[in-house]
Design a protein around this motif. Structure first.
Motif, PDB file in Angstrom:
ATOM      1  N   ILE A 158      38.909  41.215  43.638  1.00 38.31           N
ATOM      2  CA  ILE A 158      38.200  42.412  43.180  1.00 38.31           C
ATOM      3  C   ILE A 158      38.121  42.425  41.660  1.00 38.31           C
ATOM      4  CG2 ILE A 158      38.317  44.935  43.041  1.00 38.31           C
ATOM      5  CD1 ILE A 158      39.619  44.799  45.881  1.00 38.31           C
ATOM      6  N   GLU A 159      39.218  42.097  41.003  1.00 37.49           N
ATOM      7  CA  GLU A 159      39.268  42.088  39.543  1.00 37.49           C
ATOM      8  C   GLU A 159      38.260  41.090  38.967  1.00 37.49           C
ATOM      9  OE1 GLU A 159      42.760  42.013  36.247  1.00 37.49           O
ATOM     10  OE2 GLU A 159      42.771  40.350  37.689  1.00 37.49           O
ATOM     11  N   MET A 160      38.138  39.925  39.558  1.00 37.01           N
ATOM     12  CA  MET A 160      37.197  38.915  39.059  1.00 37.01           C
ATOM     13  C   MET A 160      35.755  39.420  39.235  1.00 37.01           C
ATOM     14  SD  MET A 160      39.119  36.800  37.719  1.00 37.01           S
ATOM     15  CE  MET A 160      37.951  35.543  37.242  1.00 37.01           C
ATOM     16  N   GLY A 161      35.471  40.124  40.313  1.00 37.17           N
ATOM     17  CA  GLY A 161      34.145  40.691  40.512  1.00 37.17           C
ATOM     18  C   GLY A 161      33.802  41.714  39.447  1.00 37.17           C
ATOM     19  N   GLU A 162      34.793  42.472  39.020  1.00 34.52           N
ATOM     20  CA  GLU A 162      34.585  43.474  37.965  1.00 34.52           C
ATOM     21  C   GLU A 162      34.274  42.808  36.635  1.00 34.52           C
ATOM     22  OE1 GLU A 162      34.727  46.999  37.897  1.00 34.52           O
ATOM     23  OE2 GLU A 162      34.473  46.735  40.038  1.00 34.52           O
TER      24      GLU A 162
END
Length: 105
Positions: A98-102
């Motif tokens: 999720i963090e990488m998508g952000e």
């Protein structure tokens, strides 16, 4: 924080407190206050649910001439904490995904 996620994490937090020592409602809320905010109306249904699942048990003791209800973790509750810790790697993988998508946005 999402209420469903928070509710699930609260169960583990309560069990972790009881793993250290038996406790009662007000003290559990006080012990959690540095980590997460919780009201009595949130705590007691969770305690009841944990008791129903046999992850904790209760007993009463007299305190200042009144009976106080205490909660104690069971072996089932201890096992639940161990399972959560073992599953934490999977949770962290989802977090990083999720963090990488952000960061891409």
């Amino acid at each position: 924080m999402d209420s469903q996620l928070k509710k699930g994490l609260l169960e583990y937090c309560i069990l972790a407190i009881l793993k250290k020592s038996d406790s009662y409602g007000y003290q559990i809320i006080k012990d959690l206050s540095d980590v997460i905010t919780m009201s009595e109306s949130t705590l007691y249904p969770i305690l009841k649910r944990l008791e129903t699942k046999e992850e904790l048990e209760t007993y009463s003791m007299e305190h200042n001439s009144r009976l106080r209800k205490y909660y104690r973790i069971t072996d089932t509750g201890r096992d639940k904490i161990k399972e959560f810790i073992q599953e934490w790697d999977e949770v962290m993988k989802v977090y990083h995904f999720i963090e990488m998508g952000e960061k891409d946005e």
